[in-house]
Motif scaffolding. Sequence first.
Motif, PDB file in Angstrom:
ATOM      1  N   VAL A 236      35.620 -12.082  20.880  1.00 47.23           N
ATOM      2  CA  VAL A 236      35.152 -12.996  21.929  1.00 47.23           C
ATOM      3  C   VAL A 236      33.893 -13.727  21.487  1.00 47.23           C
ATOM      4  O   VAL A 236      33.768 -14.943  21.665  1.00 47.23           O
ATOM      5  CB  VAL A 236      34.900 -12.223  23.237  1.00 47.23           C
ATOM      6  N   LEU A 237      32.946 -13.018  20.904  1.00 50.60           N
ATOM      7  CA  LEU A 237      31.697 -13.652  20.487  1.00 50.60           C
ATOM      8  C   LEU A 237      31.935 -14.665  19.370  1.00 50.60           C
ATOM      9  O   LEU A 237      31.302 -15.721  19.342  1.00 50.60           O
ATOM     10  CB  LEU A 237      30.694 -12.595  20.044  1.00 50.60           C
ATOM     11  N   LEU A 238      32.846 -14.352  18.471  1.00 52.72           N
ATOM     12  CA  LEU A 238      33.167 -15.302  17.413  1.00 52.72           C
ATOM     13  C   LEU A 238      33.778 -16.573  17.992  1.00 52.72           C
ATOM     14  O   LEU A 238      33.492 -17.683  17.536  1.00 52.72           O
ATOM     15  CB  LEU A 238      34.124 -14.655  16.401  1.00 52.72           C
ATOM     16  N   ILE A 239      34.598 -16.412  19.020  1.00 53.07           N
ATOM     17  CA  ILE A 239      35.187 -17.577  19.687  1.00 53.07           C
ATOM     18  C   ILE A 239      34.125 -18.338  20.476  1.00 53.07           C
ATOM     19  O   ILE A 239      34.043 -19.567  20.429  1.00 53.07           O
ATOM     20  CB  ILE A 239      36.339 -17.145  20.607  1.00 53.07           C
ATOM     21  N   ARG A 240      33.276 -17.586  21.188  1.00 52.63           N
ATOM     22  CA  ARG A 240      32.245 -18.209  22.022  1.00 52.63           C
ATOM     23  C   ARG A 240      31.252 -19.035  21.205  1.00 52.63           C
ATOM     24  O   ARG A 240      30.664 -19.992  21.707  1.00 52.63           O
ATOM     25  CB  ARG A 240      31.481 -17.143  22.806  1.00 52.63           C
ATOM     26  N   SER A 241      31.063 -18.673  19.953  1.00 47.73           N
ATOM     27  CA  SER A 241      30.109 -19.403  19.122  1.00 47.73           C
ATOM     28  C   SER A 241      30.544 -20.846  18.906  1.00 47.73           C
ATOM     29  O   SER A 241      29.715 -21.732  18.713  1.00 47.73           O
ATOM     30  CB  SER A 241      29.950 -18.707  17.767  1.00 47.73           C
ATOM     31  N   GLY A 242      31.861 -21.063  18.905  1.00 52.73           N
ATOM     32  CA  GLY A 242      32.390 -22.418  18.781  1.00 52.73           C
ATOM     33  C   GLY A 242      32.408 -22.984  17.381  1.00 52.73           C
ATOM     34  O   GLY A 242      32.768 -24.150  17.191  1.00 52.73           O
ATOM     35  N   SER A 243      32.049 -22.199  16.373  1.00 50.48           N
ATOM     36  CA  SER A 243      32.008 -22.734  15.007  1.00 50.48           C
ATOM     37  C   SER A 243      33.285 -22.406  14.252  1.00 50.48           C
ATOM     38  O   SER A 243      33.891 -21.350  14.447  1.00 50.48           O
ATOM     39  CB  SER A 243      30.802 -22.164  14.255  1.00 50.48           C
ATOM     40  N   LYS A 244      33.686 -23.302  13.361  1.00 46.26           N
ATOM     41  CA  LYS A 244      34.872 -23.081  12.537  1.00 46.26           C
ATOM     42  C   LYS A 244      34.660 -21.879  11.612  1.00 46.26           C
ATOM     43  O   LYS A 244      35.587 -21.116  11.337  1.00 46.26           O
ATOM     44  CB  LYS A 244      35.190 -24.331  11.721  1.00 46.26           C
ATOM     45  N   GLU A 245      33.431 -21.726  11.138  1.00 44.19           N
ATOM     46  CA  GLU A 245      33.117 -20.595  10.254  1.00 44.19           C
ATOM     47  C   GLU A 245      33.387 -19.271  10.955  1.00 44.19           C
ATOM     48  O   GLU A 245      33.967 -18.345  10.372  1.00 44.19           O
ATOM     49  CB  GLU A 245      31.649 -20.662   9.824  1.00 44.19           C
ATOM     50  N   ASN A 246      32.995 -19.168  12.216  1.00 41.29           N
ATOM     51  CA  ASN A 246      33.186 -17.916  12.942  1.00 41.29           C
ATOM     52  C   ASN A 246      34.637 -17.688  13.338  1.00 41.29           C
ATOM     53  O   ASN A 246      35.082 -16.546  13.468  1.00 41.29           O
ATOM     54  CB  ASN A 246      32.277 -17.873  14.170  1.00 41.29           C
ATOM     55  N   LEU A 247      35.383 -18.760  13.543  1.00 39.49           N
ATOM     56  CA  LEU A 247      36.819 -18.593  13.793  1.00 39.49           C
ATOM     57  C   LEU A 247      37.508 -18.020  12.552  1.00 39.49           C
ATOM     58  O   LEU A 247      38.446 -17.227  12.669  1.00 39.49           O
ATOM     59  CB  LEU A 247      37.450 -19.929  14.193  1.00 39.49           C
TER      60      LEU A 247
ATOM     61  N   SER B 259      18.991  -7.356  22.797  1.00 42.85           N
ATOM     62  CA  SER B 259      20.096  -7.358  21.834  1.00 42.85           C
ATOM     63  C   SER B 259      21.446  -7.635  22.483  1.00 42.85           C
ATOM     64  O   SER B 259      22.370  -8.094  21.811  1.00 42.85           O
ATOM     65  CB  SER B 259      20.145  -6.023  21.080  1.00 42.85           C
ATOM     66  N   VAL B 260      21.594  -7.345  23.807  1.00 37.92           N
ATOM     67  CA  VAL B 260      22.875  -7.583  24.471  1.00 37.92           C
ATOM     68  C   VAL B 260      22.944  -8.948  25.159  1.00 37.92           C
ATOM     69  O   VAL B 260      23.946  -9.275  25.779  1.00 37.92           O
ATOM     70  CB  VAL B 260      23.182  -6.475  25.505  1.00 37.92           C
ATOM     71  N   ASN B 261      21.875  -9.742  25.045  1.00 40.28           N
ATOM     72  CA  ASN B 261      21.944 -11.114  25.515  1.00 40.28           C
ATOM     73  C   ASN B 261      22.986 -11.859  24.685  1.00 40.28           C
ATOM     74  O   ASN B 261      23.017 -11.751  23.459  1.00 40.28           O
ATOM     75  CB  ASN B 261      20.562 -11.778  25.373  1.00 40.28           C
ATOM     76  N   GLU B 262      23.865 -12.628  25.352  1.00 38.42           N
ATOM     77  CA  GLU B 262      24.994 -13.233  24.643  1.00 38.42           C
ATOM     78  C   GLU B 262      24.562 -14.118  23.483  1.00 38.42           C
ATOM     79  O   GLU B 262      25.122 -14.046  22.389  1.00 38.42           O
ATOM     80  CB  GLU B 262      25.852 -14.045  25.615  1.00 38.42           C
ATOM     81  N   LYS B 263      23.543 -14.942  23.692  1.00 36.61           N
ATOM     82  CA  LYS B 263      23.090 -15.824  22.624  1.00 36.61           C
ATOM     83  C   LYS B 263      22.560 -15.019  21.441  1.00 36.61           C
ATOM     84  O   LYS B 263      22.791 -15.373  20.280  1.00 36.61           O
ATOM     85  CB  LYS B 263      22.006 -16.775  23.146  1.00 36.61           C
ATOM     86  N   VAL B 264      21.855 -13.937  21.751  1.00 30.26           N
ATOM     87  CA  VAL B 264      21.329 -13.073  20.692  1.00 30.26           C
ATOM     88  C   VAL B 264      22.480 -12.396  19.949  1.00 30.26           C
ATOM     89  O   VAL B 264      22.481 -12.308  18.712  1.00 30.26           O
ATOM     90  CB  VAL B 264      20.368 -12.018  21.272  1.00 30.26           C
ATOM     91  N   MET B 265      23.488 -11.937  20.698  1.00 28.10           N
ATOM     92  CA  MET B 265      24.637 -11.278  20.074  1.00 28.10           C
ATOM     93  C   MET B 265      25.385 -12.227  19.146  1.00 28.10           C
ATOM     94  O   MET B 265      25.812 -11.841  18.061  1.00 28.10           O
ATOM     95  CB  MET B 265      25.580 -10.730  21.143  1.00 28.10           C
ATOM     96  N   ILE B 266      25.531 -13.480  19.565  1.00 30.77           N
ATOM     97  CA  ILE B 266      26.211 -14.460  18.709  1.00 30.77           C
ATOM     98  C   ILE B 266      25.391 -14.715  17.448  1.00 30.77           C
ATOM     99  O   ILE B 266      25.938 -14.829  16.345  1.00 30.77           O
ATOM    100  CB  ILE B 266      26.466 -15.763  19.490  1.00 30.77           C
TER     101      ILE B 266
END
Length: 339
Positions: free
Chosen positions: A273-284, A222-229
């Motif tokens: 940070v995770l919302l930014i790391r995702s790179g999507s406009k929706e998450n921003l 669950s704490v893997n970054e890709k999983v968290m995103i």
Amino acid sequence: MKILSVAIPCYNSAAYMSHAIETLLTAGDEIEILIVDDGSTKDNTLEIAKEYEKKYPNIVRAIHQENGGHGAAVNTGIENATGIFFKVVDSDDWVNTDALAKVMTFLHGVVADGKNLDMLLFNYVYEKVSENKSVIMGYRNCLPVSKFFTWNDIGKFRKSQYILMHSVVYRTKLLRDIKLKLPEHTFYVDNIFVYNPLPYVKTMYYMDVNFYRYFIGREDQSVNEKVMISRIDQQIKVTKIMIDSYDLTKIRNPKLRNYMLSYLIMMMTISTVLLIRSGSKENLEKKKELWQYLKEKNIFMYRMVQHSVLGFCMQLPGKPGRNFIVWGYKLARRIYKFN
């Protein structure tokens, strides 16, 4: 009489759950191990739990429930616990047996002497098995060692230091008295488990032992970054629940208030940070919405968070601001090995 109840939430955990159970069994008859099978479907988790129950009927209880997620399994543990104190150990983690013996001896003494203890703390260790590295997270710099204390006695926590589910044992009655109930089908509820009881904690004790071993490294963890995103909506949900839980401006003890504020800032930071790391406009857009939620919910708490260093950095505008945030995140991850 059971001194300590330990809940082990299990979901398709057959490959590794025995390690956690075996380390806890070394505590003997004064411990109660509640293996909560959260509707496993892909392996024989429940059968393994029942085998342990049959072999250790005075220590182990196998509990099966329909799938409700980690929070539901912890709720079941609290509901079924007969121990005076309560701990959660995730099925892929384990405990240090020498430290467990010291903890059990201490808790036995607390009960025998009739002392009041709401929360016991100890160190936890990030076990990055794939890198053959261990990182100890302790509290010697900010908590009195080997003595009873209150919030008035705590020192200043570093930015890397938080009281996590790994490092805490609560008095079972306290959790029941406040009617703690974690949301179902939601990850990252361990933050609520730790955060929500804090204003009700009056007496604490810190043992400087490396008790909990926190395994880091599985790709589906669950704490893997890709999983968290991929589960960012659940991270946001937990953060909002914590925002809603308390008006921190009304927490009278300044040290407790500052600690809880720091914890909330950390949660806002992770989500941002995770919302930014995702790179999507929706998450921003979700990032903006989260900060707006805090502002509309409690303008004073919003200003408290906003005026902190991390809070300020989290709202730096534009792409340069986002790049700075990600740089700081990568640096912290490299130093503290948290995922």
